[in-house]
Scaffold this active site. Structure first.
Site, mmCIF file in Angstrom:
data_model
loop_
_atom_site.group_PDB
_atom_site.id
_atom_site.type_symbol
_atom_site.label_atom_id
_atom_site.label_comp_id
_atom_site.label_asym_id
_atom_site.label_seq_id
_atom_site.Cartn_x
_atom_site.Cartn_y
_atom_site.Cartn_z
ATOM 1 N N ASP A 272 9.384 4.981 6.850
ATOM 2 C CA ASP A 272 9.924 3.656 7.122
ATOM 3 C C ASP A 272 10.695 3.064 5.940
ATOM 4 O O ASP A 272 10.761 1.862 5.777
ATOM 5 C CB ASP A 272 8.778 2.710 7.490
ATOM 6 C CG ASP A 272 7.588 2.836 6.534
ATOM 7 O OD1 ASP A 272 7.821 3.164 5.358
ATOM 8 O OD2 ASP A 272 6.451 2.611 6.966
ATOM 9 N N GLU B 263 5.953 10.910 11.149
ATOM 10 C CA GLU B 263 5.092 9.735 10.960
ATOM 11 C C GLU B 263 5.604 8.572 11.802
ATOM 12 O O GLU B 263 5.788 7.451 11.340
ATOM 13 C CB GLU B 263 4.976 9.341 9.490
ATOM 14 C CG GLU B 263 3.753 8.455 9.214
ATOM 15 C CD GLU B 263 3.592 8.077 7.761
ATOM 16 O OE1 GLU B 263 2.582 8.470 7.169
ATOM 17 O OE2 GLU B 263 4.475 7.387 7.210
ATOM 18 N N GLU C 273 9.390 -2.424 5.870
ATOM 19 C CA GLU C 273 8.915 -1.208 6.518
ATOM 20 C C GLU C 273 8.665 -1.387 8.019
ATOM 21 O O GLU C 273 9.066 -0.547 8.834
ATOM 22 C CB GLU C 273 7.652 -0.697 5.826
ATOM 23 C CG GLU C 273 7.872 -0.164 4.424
ATOM 24 C CD GLU C 273 7.862 -1.240 3.353
ATOM 25 O OE1 GLU C 273 8.004 -0.883 2.165
ATOM 26 O OE2 GLU C 273 7.714 -2.429 3.696
ATOM 27 N N HIS D 105 2.348 -1.624 -5.405
ATOM 28 C CA HIS D 105 3.803 -1.486 -5.383
ATOM 29 C C HIS D 105 4.469 -2.210 -4.225
ATOM 30 O O HIS D 105 5.695 -2.327 -4.197
ATOM 31 C CB HIS D 105 4.192 -0.006 -5.303
ATOM 32 C CG HIS D 105 3.973 0.593 -3.947
ATOM 33 N ND1 HIS D 105 2.749 1.007 -3.501
ATOM 34 C CD2 HIS D 105 4.842 0.822 -2.934
ATOM 35 C CE1 HIS D 105 2.860 1.492 -2.274
ATOM 36 N NE2 HIS D 105 4.117 1.388 -1.906
ATOM 37 N N ARG E 246 6.283 -4.651 -1.721
ATOM 38 C CA ARG E 246 7.163 -5.800 -1.893
ATOM 39 C C ARG E 246 6.444 -7.106 -1.554
ATOM 40 O O ARG E 246 6.663 -8.138 -2.200
ATOM 41 C CB ARG E 246 8.399 -5.629 -0.994
ATOM 42 C CG ARG E 246 9.493 -6.659 -1.196
ATOM 43 C CD ARG E 246 10.595 -6.417 -0.187
ATOM 44 N NE ARG E 246 11.177 -5.090 -0.340
ATOM 45 C CZ ARG E 246 12.278 -4.842 -1.037
ATOM 46 N NH1 ARG E 246 12.918 -5.823 -1.637
ATOM 47 N NH2 ARG E 246 12.748 -3.614 -1.120
ATOM 48 N N HIS F 39 3.792 1.620 -11.267
ATOM 49 C CA HIS F 39 4.990 1.899 -10.485
ATOM 50 C C HIS F 39 6.237 1.661 -11.340
ATOM 51 O O HIS F 39 6.279 0.722 -12.142
ATOM 52 C CB HIS F 39 5.025 1.001 -9.245
ATOM 53 C CG HIS F 39 5.979 1.447 -8.195
ATOM 54 N ND1 HIS F 39 7.313 1.081 -8.188
ATOM 55 C CD2 HIS F 39 5.821 2.247 -7.110
ATOM 56 C CE1 HIS F 39 7.923 1.622 -7.149
ATOM 57 N NE2 HIS F 39 7.048 2.335 -6.480
#
Length: 371
Positions: free
Chosen positions: A101, A123, A137, A210, A212, A243
């Site tokens: 995604d 997936e 995503e 990590h 957003r 990250h």
């Protein structure tokens, strides 16, 4: 004389480290199919990281697009879409494979649609049932679904999501999660491995952040909870692979660097990371992949998010969702540290994320489709 059919060209597109991990077994299995000519494309979203990750896994990219330098998400999508489309056209691809995604996955789907090519989505069917969590995503995966021709669902729940959205059942394949293929290889690898970054404490917590949605205040809250947890448990240390995104790394280092029981390390290769996760008494994360891997290692997971697209782990009791509140995170971490962990899942077809043979099933289905 027996005529030999020309091999059909498959273009597999990867742009981020998680995509590399989840496409590795798929690429190997596709390359083993004699009827297919499989090309692996580095989209340029995270160019150096993709090259490094595939190299660690013994794979190489046949094609590489230069690093995307875009000022915004929309500009990045436009650039990725154009470059993937141009590559697929130039290579005369018969089918495009994308995973997950990310911006690369959505751009690959749009490029395939532009060219009238079938898209195989690895997936497929993950949903949080919230249109903007996680962003972008959830938005991307919902937009990929109507474009894809072959939907490789990682779980029965994901397959049901797709059917509920009107995707024809004959286009959905419940194959298991392909990252479990890679995890199974690591678990079965008995070579010794040093973990020099572990703090000198009896118990360890693995920390990864990590997403957003947790930028800014969310990172502040989780880091404060980690410091409070360490103040309560003198026998606990923390290992955090930081990250590379500066919006994440700078904030984590500001809060956590200098603590004697916290190891802030560069992103780990897959094998040492899985060894860390197996060694940990608890994982605190906003990652999706760790929710899939940790149940096979017997490591409980505290998911610092409002919702998850992996409800199977929550249903198992292997993962616990916790809202972004310091007191709630500390309380749940205390509980998990004082509760014996559940036994590790076996690699069987009945396990929620499969038996570690997904790549073979995906490659066979693609070969049959193109034949």
């Amino acid at each position: 004389m027996t005529s030999v059919l020309p091999r059909r060209r498959v273009l597999v597109v990867a742009g981020t480290r998680p995509e590399c991990l989840k496409l590795a077994s798929v690429v190997r299995a596709l390359r083993a199919q004699p009827v297919l000519d499989t090309q692996l494309l580095n989209s340029g979203q995270h160019q150096a990281m993709v090259e490094r990750t595939f190299a660690q896994l013994g794979l190489h990219c046949d094609l590489t697009i230069s690093q995307i330098a875009a000022a915004s998400l929309s500009h990045a999508l436009t650039a990725l879409r154009e470059r993937i489309r141009d590559t697929a056209r130039a290579q005369r691809s018969a089918l495009v494979v994308s995973q997950g995604d990310t911006s690369t996955a959505y751009a690959a789907a749009l490029a395939a649609r532009d060219l009238g090519l079938p898209l195989a989505h690895v997936e497929a069917g993950l949903r949080t049932n919230h249109p903007y969590r996680p962003f972008p995503e959830e938005l991307f995966r919902r937009r990929i679904a109507p474009i894809a021709r072959l939907h490789f669902a990682p779980t029965a729940h994901a397959a049901a999501n797709l059917r509920g959205e009107g995707i024809a059942a004959e286009r959905i394949f419940d194959v298991g999660n392909s990252v479990i293929d890679l995890l199974r290889e690591q678990v079965e690898d008995t070579r010794p491995l040093a973990l020099p970054f572990l703090p000198d404490t009896p118990r360890h917590v693995a920390l990864t952040l990590h997403r957003r949605e947790n930028y800014g205040r969310g990172l502040d809250i989780v880091c404060a909870a980690v410091l409070e947890l360490l103040a309560r448990h003198a026998d606990v240390g923390v290992v955090c692979p930081v990250h590379p995104n500066p919006a994440v790394g700078h904030r984590i280092r500001r809060h956590l660097s200098g603590h004697p029981r916290i190891s802030l390390v560069e992103p780990l290769d897959y094998r040492p990371f899985i060894a860390l996760l197996a060694h940990a008494r608890l994982a605190i994360t906003d990652s999706g992949g760790i929710q899939e891997e940790a149940p096979y290692l017997g490591t409980p997971v505290l998911v610092v998010r409002e919702n998850t697209e992996r409800p199977e782990s929550v249903a198992l009791g292997a993962a616990t969702l916790v809202p972004l509140r310091t007191d709630r995170i500390v309380a749940e971490a205390d509980r998990l540290l004082s509760t014996p962990p559940a036994p590790a899942l076996a690699f069987t077809r009945d396990a929620p994320y499969g038996d570690g043979r997904s790549g073979e099933r995906i490659a066979q289905t693609i070969a049959q489709f193109l034949a």
